[in-house]
Write a protein that holds these residues in place. Structure first.
Motif, PDB file in Angstrom:
ATOM      1  N   PRO A   1       0.824  -1.224   0.000  1.00  0.00           N
ATOM      2  CA  PRO A   1       0.000   0.000   0.000  1.00  0.00           C
ATOM      3  C   PRO A   1       0.855   1.271   0.000  1.00  0.00           C
ATOM      4  O   PRO A   1       0.945   1.990   0.996  1.00  0.00           O
ATOM      5  CB  PRO A   1      -0.801  -0.136   1.299  1.00  0.00           C
ATOM      6  N   CYS A   2       1.510   1.540  -1.112  1.00  0.00           N
ATOM      7  CA  CYS A   2       2.367   2.725  -1.207  1.00  0.00           C
ATOM      8  C   CYS A   2       2.473   3.144  -2.661  1.00  0.00           C
ATOM      9  O   CYS A   2       1.942   2.473  -3.557  1.00  0.00           O
ATOM     10  CB  CYS A   2       3.747   2.442  -0.611  1.00  0.00           C
ATOM     11  N   SER A   3       3.174   4.228  -2.905  1.00  0.00           N
ATOM     12  CA  SER A   3       3.324   4.727  -4.266  1.00  0.00           C
ATOM     13  C   SER A   3       4.240   3.822  -5.081  1.00  0.00           C
ATOM     14  O   SER A   3       4.999   3.018  -4.535  1.00  0.00           O
ATOM     15  CB  SER A   3       3.909   6.146  -4.244  1.00  0.00           C
ATOM     16  N   LYS A   4       4.164   3.948  -6.399  1.00  0.00           N
ATOM     17  CA  LYS A   4       4.993   3.122  -7.274  1.00  0.00           C
ATOM     18  C   LYS A   4       6.475   3.411  -7.070  1.00  0.00           C
ATOM     19  O   LYS A   4       7.319   2.534  -7.261  1.00  0.00           O
ATOM     20  CB  LYS A   4       4.599   3.333  -8.737  1.00  0.00           C
ATOM     21  N   TRP A   5       6.789   4.656  -6.670  1.00  0.00           N
ATOM     22  CA  TRP A   5       8.195   5.008  -6.443  1.00  0.00           C
ATOM     23  C   TRP A   5       8.723   4.326  -5.178  1.00  0.00           C
ATOM     24  O   TRP A   5       9.841   3.855  -5.133  1.00  0.00           O
ATOM     25  CB  TRP A   5       8.330   6.521  -6.332  1.00  0.00           C
ATOM     26  N   GLU A   6       7.863   4.288  -4.154  1.00  0.00           N
ATOM     27  CA  GLU A   6       8.255   3.612  -2.919  1.00  0.00           C
ATOM     28  C   GLU A   6       8.389   2.102  -3.158  1.00  0.00           C
ATOM     29  O   GLU A   6       9.288   1.454  -2.622  1.00  0.00           O
ATOM     30  CB  GLU A   6       7.222   3.882  -1.821  1.00  0.00           C
TER      31      GLU A   6
ATOM     32  N   ILE B   1       2.161   7.468   5.387  1.00  0.00           N
ATOM     33  CA  ILE B   1       2.425   8.068   4.077  1.00  0.00           C
ATOM     34  C   ILE B   1       3.894   7.834   3.731  1.00  0.00           C
ATOM     35  O   ILE B   1       4.764   8.010   4.581  1.00  0.00           O
ATOM     36  CB  ILE B   1       2.108   9.578   4.054  1.00  0.00           C
ATOM     37  N   ASP B   2       4.159   7.405   2.534  1.00  0.00           N
ATOM     38  CA  ASP B   2       5.550   7.142   2.172  1.00  0.00           C
ATOM     39  C   ASP B   2       6.278   8.454   1.865  1.00  0.00           C
ATOM     40  O   ASP B   2       5.667   9.520   1.774  1.00  0.00           O
ATOM     41  CB  ASP B   2       5.646   6.147   1.014  1.00  0.00           C
ATOM     42  N   LYS B   3       7.581   8.348   1.721  1.00  0.00           N
ATOM     43  CA  LYS B   3       8.407   9.554   1.614  1.00  0.00           C
ATOM     44  C   LYS B   3       8.105  10.384   0.379  1.00  0.00           C
ATOM     45  O   LYS B   3       8.357  11.602   0.368  1.00  0.00           O
ATOM     46  CB  LYS B   3       9.882   9.170   1.623  1.00  0.00           C
TER      47      LYS B   3
ATOM     48  N   LEU C   1      -2.912  21.886  12.775  1.00  0.00           N
ATOM     49  CA  LEU C   1      -1.693  21.622  13.540  1.00  0.00           C
ATOM     50  C   LEU C   1      -1.767  20.262  14.218  1.00  0.00           C
ATOM     51  O   LEU C   1      -0.814  19.486  14.189  1.00  0.00           O
ATOM     52  CB  LEU C   1      -1.482  22.727  14.588  1.00  0.00           C
ATOM     53  N   GLY C   2      -2.918  19.958  14.829  1.00  0.00           N
ATOM     54  CA  GLY C   2      -3.096  18.664  15.481  1.00  0.00           C
ATOM     55  C   GLY C   2      -3.144  17.513  14.506  1.00  0.00           C
ATOM     56  O   GLY C   2      -2.889  16.359  14.880  1.00  0.00           O
ATOM     57  N   LEU C   3      -3.458  17.804  13.235  1.00  0.00           N
ATOM     58  CA  LEU C   3      -3.501  16.761  12.206  1.00  0.00           C
ATOM     59  C   LEU C   3      -2.137  16.535  11.577  1.00  0.00           C
ATOM     60  O   LEU C   3      -1.696  15.390  11.400  1.00  0.00           O
ATOM     61  CB  LEU C   3      -4.519  17.155  11.129  1.00  0.00           C
ATOM     62  N   PHE C   4      -1.447  17.623  11.246  1.00  0.00           N
ATOM     63  CA  PHE C   4      -0.159  17.509  10.553  1.00  0.00           C
ATOM     64  C   PHE C   4       0.960  16.972  11.452  1.00  0.00           C
ATOM     65  O   PHE C   4       1.810  16.210  10.992  1.00  0.00           O
ATOM     66  CB  PHE C   4       0.260  18.873   9.987  1.00  0.00           C
ATOM     67  N   LEU C   5       0.996  17.396  12.703  1.00  0.00           N
ATOM     68  CA  LEU C   5       2.106  17.005  13.588  1.00  0.00           C
ATOM     69  C   LEU C   5       2.272  15.493  13.684  1.00  0.00           C
ATOM     70  O   LEU C   5       3.355  14.966  13.418  1.00  0.00           O
ATOM     71  CB  LEU C   5       1.918  17.619  14.980  1.00  0.00           C
ATOM     72  N   PRO C   6       1.229  14.728  14.073  1.00  0.00           N
ATOM     73  CA  PRO C   6       1.411  13.275  14.169  1.00  0.00           C
ATOM     74  C   PRO C   6       1.551  12.595  12.809  1.00  0.00           C
ATOM     75  O   PRO C   6       2.145  11.523  12.704  1.00  0.00           O
ATOM     76  CB  PRO C   6       0.141  12.804  14.888  1.00  0.00           C
ATOM     77  N   LEU C   7       1.015  13.234  11.764  1.00  0.00           N
ATOM     78  CA  LEU C   7       1.113  12.653  10.434  1.00  0.00           C
ATOM     79  C   LEU C   7       2.531  12.722   9.897  1.00  0.00           C
ATOM     80  O   LEU C   7       3.012  11.794   9.224  1.00  0.00           O
ATOM     81  CB  LEU C   7       0.157  13.389   9.488  1.00  0.00           C
TER      82      LEU C   7
ATOM     83  N   PHE D   1       2.955  16.665   1.835  1.00  0.00           N
ATOM     84  CA  PHE D   1       2.302  17.004   3.098  1.00  0.00           C
ATOM     85  C   PHE D   1       3.154  17.996   3.889  1.00  0.00           C
ATOM     86  O   PHE D   1       2.623  18.883   4.564  1.00  0.00           O
ATOM     87  CB  PHE D   1       2.053  15.740   3.929  1.00  0.00           C
ATOM     88  N   MET D   2       4.474  17.844   3.819  1.00  0.00           N
ATOM     89  CA  MET D   2       5.369  18.780   4.502  1.00  0.00           C
ATOM     90  C   MET D   2       5.232  20.180   3.904  1.00  0.00           C
ATOM     91  O   MET D   2       5.234  21.184   4.630  1.00  0.00           O
ATOM     92  CB  MET D   2       6.814  18.291   4.400  1.00  0.00           C
TER      93      MET D   2
END
Length: 251
Positions: free
Chosen positions: A15-20, A74-76, A167-173, A82-83
């Motif tokens: 369950p990840c992107s084709k690049w990963e 989420i893969d790199k 903020l509460g969503l992005f931090l742990p993600l 997301f970053m």
């Protein structure tokens, strides 16, 4: 089965992107080739070494399952997007809370008000834009809503929640160390306290302890959304069927 085919079957349903997937496949191929080379050095033939390598690594389904369960949410390759969104959120929030033209219009009014109160000999009214009593503003907005416009009530109640929800969503993600409610709580509280203090010190707004409460609630709602989404993703990953394949016949 060739090593290339074996590795392809392992990563095919991850369950990840084709690049990963390609990165995982490349790493797996390095391990497979390394073991095959060791077997060849021990005296095994090329095809026999391939078969033994596949047998020792085990069923493709079992390896795929282990890799799937250990993968981040989420893969790199998606993480960088997301970053970017996170930094964009920080920039927009900073602008709205500290740098917008509306803030500087408020500053001009606040500075003028304080000067007038000092000139009139009533310096106690210079603290009119501060509220250190918990729930005072909230009670006022709820029970005396007719004194305010609908936009003002929504801005001060819902707005203070929504501005800190991401903020509460992005931090742990994005950061494993923040996949903990207590850390999200304290960081949200600290960020809100810093902003409120800056608004007070720079006369860019009022200091309201109820804003701290609403900001923290927003951060915790965002963290709850993260937990809900993570649970759904983990549940989906566990539902993926990885068929085992122990075929070791070289092609």
């Amino acid at each position: 089965m060739k090593l290339e085919e074996y590795a392809e079957r392992v990563v095919n349903r991850l369950p990840c992107s084709k690049w990963e997937k390609q990165d995982v496949k490349d790493e797996l191929m390095d391990h497979l080739r390394s073991m095959k080379s060791e077997l060849v050095e021990e005296g095994y033939g090329e095809q026999q070494a391939v078969s033994l390598t596949i047998q020792r690594f085990g069923p493709t389904g079992a390896i795929s399952r282990e890799l799937s369960e250990s993968m981040p949410l989420i893969d790199k390759y998606f993480r960088k997007w997301f970053m970017t969104l996170f930094f964009l959120y920080v920039a927009i929030s900073s602008y709205l809370l500290l740098l917008s033209p509306d803030r500087f219009r408020r500053r001009a009014f606040t500075v003028e008000w304080k000067q007038r109160m000092i000139e009139y000999g009533v310096p106690q009214y210079t603290h009119l834009f501060q509220n250190t009593k918990p729930f005072q503003s909230l009670v006022d907005y709820v029970f005396h809503y007719d004194h305010y416009s609908f936009g003002t009530v929504m801005y001060n109640l819902i707005g203070n929640i929504l501005i800190f929800l991401p903020l509460g969503l992005f931090l742990p993600l994005l950061f494993l160390s923040f996949q903990n409610m207590h850390r999200v709580f304290f960081l949200t509280l600290s960020a809100s306290l810093i902003i409120e203090a800056l608004q007070l010190l720079l006369a860019l707004g009022s200091f309201d302890v109820d804003d701290l409460l609403l900001n923290v609630i927003g951060g915790l709602i965002g963290y709850g959304m993260f937990r809900l989404g993570a649970a759904m993703i983990h549940r989906r990953r566990k539902s993926i069927r990885f068929d085992d394949d122990l075929s070791a016949t070289p092609s």
